[in-house]
Design an enzyme around this catalytic site. Sequence first.
Site, PDB file in Angstrom:
ATOM      1  N   ASP A 138       0.865  -1.170   0.000  1.00 33.33           N
ATOM      2  CA  ASP A 138       0.000   0.000   0.000  1.00 33.33           C
ATOM      3  C   ASP A 138       0.909   1.229   0.000  1.00 33.33           C
ATOM      4  O   ASP A 138       1.800   1.350   0.842  1.00 33.33           O
ATOM      5  CB  ASP A 138      -0.881  -0.005   1.251  1.00 33.33           C
ATOM      6  CG  ASP A 138      -1.791   1.197   1.342  1.00 33.33           C
ATOM      7  OD1 ASP A 138      -2.778   1.234   0.590  1.00 33.33           O
ATOM      8  OD2 ASP A 138      -1.519   2.094   2.163  1.00 33.33           O
ATOM      9  N   ASP A 146       1.526   5.076   0.621  1.00 29.61           N
ATOM     10  CA  ASP A 146       0.976   6.203   1.369  1.00 29.61           C
ATOM     11  C   ASP A 146       1.901   7.405   1.198  1.00 29.61           C
ATOM     12  O   ASP A 146       2.609   7.808   2.110  1.00 29.61           O
ATOM     13  CB  ASP A 146       0.810   5.829   2.840  1.00 29.61           C
ATOM     14  CG  ASP A 146       0.028   6.869   3.619  1.00 29.61           C
ATOM     15  OD1 ASP A 146      -0.368   7.881   3.025  1.00 29.61           O
ATOM     16  OD2 ASP A 146      -0.165   6.668   4.830  1.00 29.61           O
ATOM     17  N   GLU A 189       2.142  11.111   0.898  1.00 24.42           N
ATOM     18  CA  GLU A 189       1.353  12.288   1.240  1.00 24.42           C
ATOM     19  C   GLU A 189       2.152  13.559   0.954  1.00 24.42           C
ATOM     20  O   GLU A 189       2.884  14.002   1.821  1.00 24.42           O
ATOM     21  CB  GLU A 189       0.905  12.214   2.689  1.00 24.42           C
ATOM     22  CG  GLU A 189       0.105  10.942   3.010  1.00 24.42           C
ATOM     23  CD  GLU A 189      -0.441  10.908   4.436  1.00 24.42           C
ATOM     24  OE1 GLU A 189      -0.723  11.982   5.005  1.00 24.42           O
ATOM     25  OE2 GLU A 189      -0.590   9.805   4.974  1.00 24.42           O
ATOM     26  N   TYR A 190       1.983  14.148  -0.287  1.00 20.70           N
ATOM     27  CA  TYR A 190       1.068  13.789  -1.364  1.00 20.70           C
ATOM     28  C   TYR A 190       1.774  14.060  -2.689  1.00 20.70           C
ATOM     29  O   TYR A 190       2.598  14.996  -2.761  1.00 20.70           O
ATOM     30  CB  TYR A 190      -0.218  14.624  -1.324  1.00 20.70           C
ATOM     31  CG  TYR A 190      -0.957  14.573  -0.020  1.00 20.70           C
ATOM     32  CD1 TYR A 190      -1.746  13.481   0.311  1.00 20.70           C
ATOM     33  CD2 TYR A 190      -0.849  15.626   0.890  1.00 20.70           C
ATOM     34  CE1 TYR A 190      -2.444  13.446   1.512  1.00 20.70           C
ATOM     35  CE2 TYR A 190      -1.532  15.586   2.089  1.00 20.70           C
ATOM     36  CZ  TYR A 190      -2.323  14.504   2.415  1.00 20.70           C
ATOM     37  OH  TYR A 190      -2.984  14.463   3.602  1.00 20.70           O
ATOM     38  N   TYR A 246     -10.539  10.986   6.942  1.00 19.09           N
ATOM     39  CA  TYR A 246     -10.343  11.481   8.307  1.00 19.09           C
ATOM     40  C   TYR A 246      -9.251  12.546   8.223  1.00 19.09           C
ATOM     41  O   TYR A 246      -8.633  12.741   7.167  1.00 19.09           O
ATOM     42  CB  TYR A 246      -9.966  10.353   9.275  1.00 19.09           C
ATOM     43  CG  TYR A 246      -8.959   9.356   8.745  1.00 19.09           C
ATOM     44  CD1 TYR A 246      -7.612   9.671   8.649  1.00 19.09           C
ATOM     45  CD2 TYR A 246      -9.353   8.080   8.343  1.00 19.09           C
ATOM     46  CE1 TYR A 246      -6.681   8.758   8.167  1.00 19.09           C
ATOM     47  CE2 TYR A 246      -8.440   7.161   7.857  1.00 19.09           C
ATOM     48  CZ  TYR A 246      -7.107   7.502   7.781  1.00 19.09           C
ATOM     49  OH  TYR A 246      -6.187   6.591   7.288  1.00 19.09           O
TER      50      TYR A 246
END
Length: 356
Positions: free
Chosen positions: A125, A127, A129-130, A198
């Site tokens: 995965d 992740d 950012e960004y 979130y």
Amino acid sequence: MLAALLAIHCSHAQPAKPYDIIGYYSGDGKSLSAYPIEKLTQLIFSFLHLKGNELAFDNEQRKQDLLEIVALKNKRNPSMKVLISLGGWGGCATCSPVFATAENRQAFANSVLQILQTTQTDGIDLDWEYPTIPGPPGHPYSADDKANFTDLIQRLRTTMGDKYELSFAAGGFDTFIAQSVDWAAVTPLVNRINLMTYDLINGYSKVTGHHTALYSRPSQKESTDNCVQQLLKLGVPANKLVIGAAFYSRVWANVAATNNGLDQSGQHTAGVSYKHFQEKLTPAQGFTAYWDDTAKATHFYNAEKQLFATTDDPQSIKAKVAYMKKYGLGGIMFWELREDAPVNGLLSVMEAAVKE
């Protein structure tokens, strides 16, 4: 003849894919054993980082932690998939410059495959950012990130083949959706997109709001529904979208009592993990819980101390699961398992709602 054709058709019909319940996890195998991992379909080990142009563990202990997790999975929930994850907030400082070259992107893909093979894990995965837009202060980003991210996904899929899972954590806010990802090019190559619905009101926010609202309201556009509906309009298949839940609150101090603290100025301070709610966010501590039936979100307010807390709780988790089912989404995920109560926590609420 018609009956025979119908029988043949039905015999080849595929059962509906079950909803995924995905938990990010930053701890070790020993701590994980206290949690009901039988309720998860996927656990994402967080985080590994770049070392040069390769994916790497921060230290040897983190590798051992992952191996312990895989061993625990094999013992208690063999069907659960364990993924490794790159980055996290503050964990992708060199992603933009490193992924700027094809050579580096391929080296990274090769290193991912090697780790997956040696740890017997099930995929990765991302992740970051960004891509393309500002992330943590001081982290470089570039307009070229969007194309480079697409090529990175393509190289990972080609290098890993279809055996391994490939997903990425997507910002749940408008700017990310509009600028960071070539959705048409990337979506067919990934198994799912984990929507970080979130921190929509985050640590840099000077005005309170619902940090993980399900629906928008007049004073706050950013929400889970706002994110999902935009992506559906862009043609992203519903079954590849996984909405996010927060197993923690965000807290603001010096918040006026107007509207029970909602939409008021304040100073962000330390949050509270769900496992500590019963110690820190109850009437005994001066807090009152308020349900926003428009946003389908809960907040707490302490008038005496002028403290405001925004969070997911059992009621909002059930609302999110109902939304997931309504739109035929792929599942629900959360950050993170260590913040949950090991017994009768939000994961248990989530699983029970999914099974209803």
